[in-house]
Design a protein around this motif. Structure first.
Motif, PDB file in Angstrom:
ATOM      1  N   VAL A  15       0.140 -18.458  21.850  1.00 42.20           N
ATOM      2  CA  VAL A  15      -0.513 -19.689  22.315  1.00 42.20           C
ATOM      3  C   VAL A  15      -0.325 -19.899  23.815  1.00 42.20           C
ATOM      4  O   VAL A  15      -0.969 -20.759  24.406  1.00 42.20           O
ATOM      5  N   VAL A  16       0.548 -19.126  24.443  1.00 43.23           N
ATOM      6  CA  VAL A  16       0.829 -19.273  25.874  1.00 43.23           C
ATOM      7  C   VAL A  16      -0.057 -18.327  26.675  1.00 43.23           C
ATOM      8  O   VAL A  16       0.008 -17.108  26.502  1.00 43.23           O
ATOM      9  N   HIS A  17      -0.869 -18.887  27.560  1.00 47.40           N
ATOM     10  CA  HIS A  17      -1.726 -18.065  28.420  1.00 47.40           C
ATOM     11  C   HIS A  17      -0.960 -17.504  29.609  1.00 47.40           C
ATOM     12  O   HIS A  17      -1.189 -16.356  30.011  1.00 47.40           O
ATOM     13  N   GLY A  18      -0.081 -18.314  30.198  1.00 44.14           N
ATOM     14  CA  GLY A  18       0.595 -17.828  31.399  1.00 44.14           C
ATOM     15  C   GLY A  18       1.694 -18.760  31.863  1.00 44.14           C
ATOM     16  O   GLY A  18       2.131 -19.657  31.145  1.00 44.14           O
ATOM     17  N   LEU A  68       6.436 -28.952  20.764  1.00 45.05           N
ATOM     18  CA  LEU A  68       5.056 -28.793  20.315  1.00 45.05           C
ATOM     19  C   LEU A  68       4.907 -27.791  19.179  1.00 45.05           C
ATOM     20  O   LEU A  68       3.990 -27.914  18.357  1.00 45.05           O
ATOM     21  N   VAL A  69       5.776 -26.791  19.118  1.00 47.67           N
ATOM     22  CA  VAL A  69       5.582 -25.733  18.115  1.00 47.67           C
ATOM     23  C   VAL A  69       6.600 -25.756  16.981  1.00 47.67           C
ATOM     24  O   VAL A  69       6.357 -25.140  15.935  1.00 47.67           O
ATOM     25  N   ASP A  70       7.727 -26.432  17.156  1.00 49.61           N
ATOM     26  CA  ASP A  70       8.773 -26.449  16.124  1.00 49.61           C
ATOM     27  C   ASP A  70       8.831 -27.826  15.462  1.00 49.61           C
ATOM     28  O   ASP A  70       9.561 -28.713  15.915  1.00 49.61           O
ATOM     29  N   HIS A  71       8.060 -27.999  14.402  1.00 46.68           N
ATOM     30  CA  HIS A  71       8.002 -29.286  13.706  1.00 46.68           C
ATOM     31  C   HIS A  71       8.928 -29.254  12.495  1.00 46.68           C
ATOM     32  O   HIS A  71       8.807 -28.382  11.625  1.00 46.68           O
TER      33      HIS A  71
END
Length: 220
Positions: free
Chosen positions: A25-28, A201-204
């Motif tokens: 999900v990470v572009h840069g 944001l990613v670890d719910h």
């Protein structure tokens, strides 16, 4: 067809960035002189850091010029670009009078440019007109100055959309998950966040708890 969204990590701290990269999900990764100073990264060491980040899976990295005049900015950009393949490095330039001139020269050469420190609607307009890849308004700093940052960025996004420009707003100075979600609702094309916010944001926890239950049941 809408452009794909770009999520960047805003840091020069390699240890913190390693906790997030690689991830699809990470572009840069975006950097700036303040982040470099905070992380103890010198100008001479910057290319090595950027190369490491690309090898860690970043599709693009962004680094900023350090000179205030056009000739100096262009010389800085050439130094930054030299070790990298075309498109790997986006050159960040403050949206000053000199910066707009230098950026236009780089864009004419096919170099992707981010105009940074965008605080006004007309700066976003000029960046789009000059063919920038990104224009970077600072949400948190706008709010700190007494401006309704979200409203102003919404106006910037409407202007960019109406112009038909492919430029993305790359919103920085993000301090919370809610700010991130509010910006998504505006339709901005890119956001850069500190690594600490990435985990939020990613670890719910509810999802992680559900996974634990699934794994326990699958093991029986």
């Amino acid at each position: 067809m809408p452009q794909p969204f770009h999520l960047y990590l805003d840091s020069a701290d390699l240890g913190a960035l390693r906790t997030c990269l690689p991830h699809p999900v990470v572009h840069g990764v975006t950097t700036n002189p303040t982040l470099l100073k905070r992380a103890g990264v010198t100008w001479e060491a910057l290319p090595g850091l950027l190369d490491t980040l690309l090898r860690l899976g970043a599709q693009q990295v962004q680094a900023q010029v350090r000179s205030p005049d056009v000739d100096g900015m262009l010389a800085d950009a050439d130094t930054l670009l030299r070790p990298f393949d075309p498109g790997q490095l986006v050159v960040k330039i403050p949206a000053t009078r000199a910066g707009l001139t230098a950026g236009a020269t780089l864009t004419a050469r096919g170099v992707p440019v981010t105009y940074t420190a965008v605080y006004a609607l007309e700066q976003a307009h000029f960046a789009a007109e000059l063919g920038a890849a990104y224009a970077a308004p600072y949400l948190g700093r706008l709010n700190d100055s007494g401006v309704d940052g979200l409203a102003l960025i919404g106006r910037m996004q409407a202007l960019v959309t109406a112009s038909g420009s492919p430029m993305r707003l790359l919103v920085a100075s993000i301090r919370s998950r809610q700010a991130y979600l509010d910006l998504l609702a505006l339709g901005v094309g890119a956001i850069t966040i500190p690594p600490a916010l990435f985990a939020e944001l990613v670890d719910h926890e509810a999802t992680i708890a559900a996974e634990r239950g699934f794994l326990a049941d699958a093991a029986e």
